[in-house]
Design an enzyme around this catalytic site. Structure first.
Site, mmCIF file in Angstrom:
data_model
loop_
_atom_site.group_PDB
_atom_site.id
_atom_site.type_symbol
_atom_site.label_atom_id
_atom_site.label_comp_id
_atom_site.label_asym_id
_atom_site.label_seq_id
_atom_site.Cartn_x
_atom_site.Cartn_y
_atom_site.Cartn_z
ATOM 1 N N ASN A 107 14.930 -51.750 -19.010
ATOM 2 C CA ASN A 107 15.340 -53.030 -19.629
ATOM 3 C C ASN A 107 15.305 -52.972 -21.149
ATOM 4 O OD1 ASN A 107 15.380 -54.400 -17.036
ATOM 5 N ND2 ASN A 107 13.141 -54.281 -17.118
ATOM 6 N N VAL A 108 14.174 -52.496 -21.681
ATOM 7 C CA VAL A 108 13.991 -52.533 -23.134
ATOM 8 C C VAL A 108 14.769 -51.410 -23.818
ATOM 9 C CG1 VAL A 108 12.292 -52.383 -25.008
ATOM 10 C CG2 VAL A 108 11.776 -53.734 -22.971
ATOM 11 N N VAL B 11 6.993 -49.450 -28.870
ATOM 12 C CA VAL B 11 7.377 -50.747 -28.302
ATOM 13 C C VAL B 11 6.579 -51.033 -27.032
ATOM 14 C CG1 VAL B 11 9.325 -52.096 -27.401
ATOM 15 C CG2 VAL B 11 9.724 -50.461 -29.236
ATOM 16 N N THR B 12 6.153 -49.971 -26.372
ATOM 17 C CA THR B 12 5.437 -50.096 -25.093
ATOM 18 C C THR B 12 4.173 -50.955 -25.237
ATOM 19 O OG1 THR B 12 6.242 -47.930 -24.408
ATOM 20 C CG2 THR B 12 4.258 -48.731 -23.300
ATOM 21 N N ASN B 13 3.927 -51.770 -24.221
ATOM 22 C CA ASN B 13 2.712 -52.590 -24.170
ATOM 23 C C ASN B 13 1.596 -51.918 -23.390
ATOM 24 O OD1 ASN B 13 3.185 -55.032 -25.599
ATOM 25 N ND2 ASN B 13 4.671 -55.633 -24.044
ATOM 26 N N HIS C 4 -0.385 -58.221 -30.601
ATOM 27 C CA HIS C 4 0.852 -58.597 -29.908
ATOM 28 C C HIS C 4 0.411 -58.909 -28.477
ATOM 29 C CE1 HIS C 4 4.802 -58.710 -28.159
ATOM 30 N NE2 HIS C 4 4.502 -57.722 -27.340
ATOM 31 N N ALA D 297 14.452 -45.688 -20.518
ATOM 32 C CA ALA D 297 15.850 -46.144 -20.459
ATOM 33 C C ALA D 297 16.015 -47.297 -19.472
ATOM 34 C CB ALA D 297 16.752 -44.972 -20.072
ATOM 35 N N ASP E 13 14.260 -40.293 -20.132
ATOM 36 C CA ASP E 13 13.478 -41.054 -19.148
ATOM 37 C C ASP E 13 13.154 -40.093 -18.010
ATOM 38 O OD1 ASP E 13 13.412 -44.441 -18.429
ATOM 39 O OD2 ASP E 13 12.768 -42.995 -16.921
ATOM 40 N N ASN F 170 -0.252 -47.309 -19.118
ATOM 41 C CA ASN F 170 0.661 -46.953 -20.207
ATOM 42 C C ASN F 170 0.051 -45.985 -21.212
ATOM 43 O OD1 ASN F 170 2.778 -48.168 -19.023
ATOM 44 N ND2 ASN F 170 2.795 -50.003 -20.290
HETATM 45 P P1 NAD Z 1 10.447 -50.904 -17.066
HETATM 46 O O1 NAD Z 1 9.299 -50.776 -16.139
HETATM 47 O O2 NAD Z 1 11.678 -51.589 -16.578
HETATM 48 O O3 NAD Z 1 10.896 -49.447 -17.572
HETATM 49 C C1 NAD Z 1 10.011 -48.478 -17.986
HETATM 50 C C2 NAD Z 1 10.784 -47.172 -18.046
HETATM 51 O O4 NAD Z 1 9.885 -46.154 -18.501
HETATM 52 C C3 NAD Z 1 11.324 -46.713 -16.684
HETATM 53 O O5 NAD Z 1 12.702 -46.400 -16.778
HETATM 54 C C4 NAD Z 1 10.498 -45.462 -16.366
HETATM 55 O O6 NAD Z 1 11.198 -44.497 -15.609
HETATM 56 C C5 NAD Z 1 10.188 -44.975 -17.776
HETATM 57 N N1 NAD Z 1 9.043 -44.064 -17.840
HETATM 58 C C6 NAD Z 1 7.841 -44.180 -17.222
HETATM 59 N N2 NAD Z 1 7.056 -43.115 -17.528
HETATM 60 C C7 NAD Z 1 7.776 -42.343 -18.378
HETATM 61 C C8 NAD Z 1 7.511 -41.118 -19.048
HETATM 62 N N3 NAD Z 1 6.345 -40.486 -18.903
HETATM 63 N N4 NAD Z 1 8.471 -40.595 -19.819
HETATM 64 C C9 NAD Z 1 9.667 -41.222 -19.974
HETATM 65 N N5 NAD Z 1 9.981 -42.389 -19.364
HETATM 66 C C10 NAD Z 1 9.044 -42.943 -18.579
HETATM 67 O O7 NAD Z 1 9.932 -51.613 -18.410
HETATM 68 P P2 NAD Z 1 10.773 -52.388 -19.524
HETATM 69 O O8 NAD Z 1 10.985 -53.789 -19.085
HETATM 70 O O9 NAD Z 1 11.924 -51.567 -19.964
HETATM 71 O O10 NAD Z 1 9.658 -52.430 -20.699
HETATM 72 C C11 NAD Z 1 9.263 -51.239 -21.330
HETATM 73 C C12 NAD Z 1 7.994 -51.465 -22.136
HETATM 74 O O11 NAD Z 1 8.291 -52.330 -23.262
HETATM 75 C C13 NAD Z 1 6.872 -52.183 -21.352
HETATM 76 O O12 NAD Z 1 5.627 -51.614 -21.646
HETATM 77 C C14 NAD Z 1 6.952 -53.615 -21.879
HETATM 78 O O13 NAD Z 1 5.761 -54.339 -21.701
HETATM 79 C C15 NAD Z 1 7.277 -53.338 -23.322
HETATM 80 N N6 NAD Z 1 7.762 -54.484 -24.091
HETATM 81 C C16 NAD Z 1 7.291 -54.590 -25.355
HETATM 82 C C17 NAD Z 1 7.687 -55.650 -26.151
HETATM 83 C C18 NAD Z 1 7.138 -55.755 -27.548
HETATM 84 O O14 NAD Z 1 7.262 -56.797 -28.205
HETATM 85 N N7 NAD Z 1 6.542 -54.707 -28.090
HETATM 86 C C19 NAD Z 1 8.583 -56.608 -25.664
HETATM 87 C C20 NAD Z 1 9.085 -56.430 -24.366
HETATM 88 C C21 NAD Z 1 8.659 -55.371 -23.575
#
Ligand code: NAD
Length: 323
Positions: free
Chosen positions: A14-15, A123-125, A180, A12, A36, A100
């Site tokens: 940025n993304v 979506v996670t990287n 990606h 929950a 989250d 991750n």
């Molecule tokens: P962020 O670090 O701001 O947020 C990550 C969130 O995940 C945090 O709120 C954290 O508390 C939560 N989290 C961590 N471990 C967890 C778990 N075990 N269970 C539940 N929640 C958990 O990151 P962000 O900027 O929101 O980006 C999220 C992901 O999306 C990153 O891996 C980023 O690289 C990826 N992303 C992918 C694309 C794409 O094109 N696929 C584009 C942008 C970002």
């Protein structure tokens, strides 16, 4: 039985919240659940967005924080948990592999306790590593696991080419394929603008210089790091990408988009997830396509596979396919 209108978002920040807000704006769900490990943030974000649904232009969507039990009747689960690359860090999403994949482990172990019916959008990287990891290591139907893959780069290709010729980006067709990430590539042999032929555009637009494809490709791959360094994260473009997938699934579109899934011999590649154009409906991926790429493009696809496989060596858990 699942609730067709229910979507669970895991992560929950940025993304995850950008995806939530776009789902609400487009009215793509009747219930959205946020999960989250940061429960406070989760509650704050769901409360804040729920207030927006009281506006006359908004749909009456039930938004709340929840737990994994909510996956039981969800139609879609969007995984955005886990950190991103931070400003100034090594510009390569593959550095997130170890951290991750551990998070994917904890998230997926919970999901499989409650459902095998929901379509999971990863979506996670690093996207292709995460997609492979959740597909190969858990007993979950493969066709229901989709990585957003290179749709974001494909949007960037459309925007950058459209800006270059000063036209509507929706007129640009074609794909960025492979990882990606840094080894992804523009499959120029698939690119066209308004059915007029990419190769004819310089003449139509009276350009003195030929389109510099190398420069366009470099811009597409670099721009993500520019955005991260400028605003601290990327979230708006990916939220639109996620909603494009959600819409295709919700409306049973049989559409074709580039997305990541485990390859099973396409271009001679196995045991790695990469993006190819795939057909999608409300059951998940129903067909994968292998466009007739040039030899150079096939070489780039193979290089992409090598790069992602190399990164996966950092993972301790088994990475061979189970089904
Ligand atoms: P962020 O670090 O701001 O947020 C990550 C969130 O995940 C945090 O709120 C954290 O508390 C939560 N989290 C961590 N471990 C967890 C778990 N075990 N269970 C539940 N929640 C958990 O990151 P962000 O900027 O929101 O980006 C999220 C992901 O999306 C990153 O891996 C980023 O690289 C990826 N992303 C992918 C694309 C794409 O094109 N696929 C584009 C942008 C970002």
């Amino acid at each position: 039985m699942f609730n067709e209108g229910k979507i669970v978002i895991i992560g929950a920040s940025n993304v995850g919240t950008a995806v939530l807000n776009k789902i609400v704006d487009f009215g793509l769900a009747s219930e959205v659940v946020l999960i989250d490990i940061n429960e406070k943030k989760c509650m704050g974000e769901s409360l804040d967005t729920s207030h927006a649904t009281a506006c006359i232009s908004s749909h009456n969507i039930y938004i709340h924080e929840g737990d994994y039990e909510d996956c039981k009747d969800a139609s879609m689960i969007i995984i955005t948990a886990g950190p991103s690359i931070k400003p100034g860090e090594t510009p390569d999403r593959l550095i997130l592999t170890k951290t991750n994949c551990k998070i994917m482990d904890s998230v997926m172990s919970q999901i499989v306790r409650y459902t095998k019916d929901a379509i999971i959008l990863v979506v996670t990287n690093p996207l292709d590593v995460a997609t492979y990891y959740v597909s190969a290591n858990f007993d979950y139907p493969r066709e229901k696991i989709i990585g957003t893959g290179t749709l974001l780069e494909t949007f960037r290709l459309r925007r950058i080419l459209a800006d270059y010729y000063h036209l509507d980006p929706k007129l640009v067709h074609g794909y960025v394929l492979g990882e990606h990430g840094n080894s992804g590539f523009v499959a120029w042999s698939t690119v066209d603008i308004a059915s007029l032929g990419l190769g004819n555009m310089d003449e139509f637009f009276n350009r003195d210089y030929k389109l510099n494809k190398g420069m366009i490709e470099q811009k597409i791959m670099q721009v993500v790091y520019d955005v991260i360094n400028l605003k601290g994260c990327t979230n708006t473009g990916i939220a639109m990408v996620a909603c494009r997938f959600i819409k295709a699934i919700k409306y049973n579109e049989y559409t074709i988009l580039p997305m990541s899934s485990i390859l099973t011999g396409e271009y001679g590649i196995h045991d790695v997830a990469l993006s190819l154009p795939c057909m999608l409906n409300n059951t998940g991926i129903i067909k994968k396509f292998t466009p007739k790429l040039t030899d150079e493009e096939v070489g780039k696809m193979i290089a992409s596979a090598k790069s992602v496989k190399f990164a996966m060596k950092a993972i301790e858990k088994k990475t061979e396919a189970v089904a």
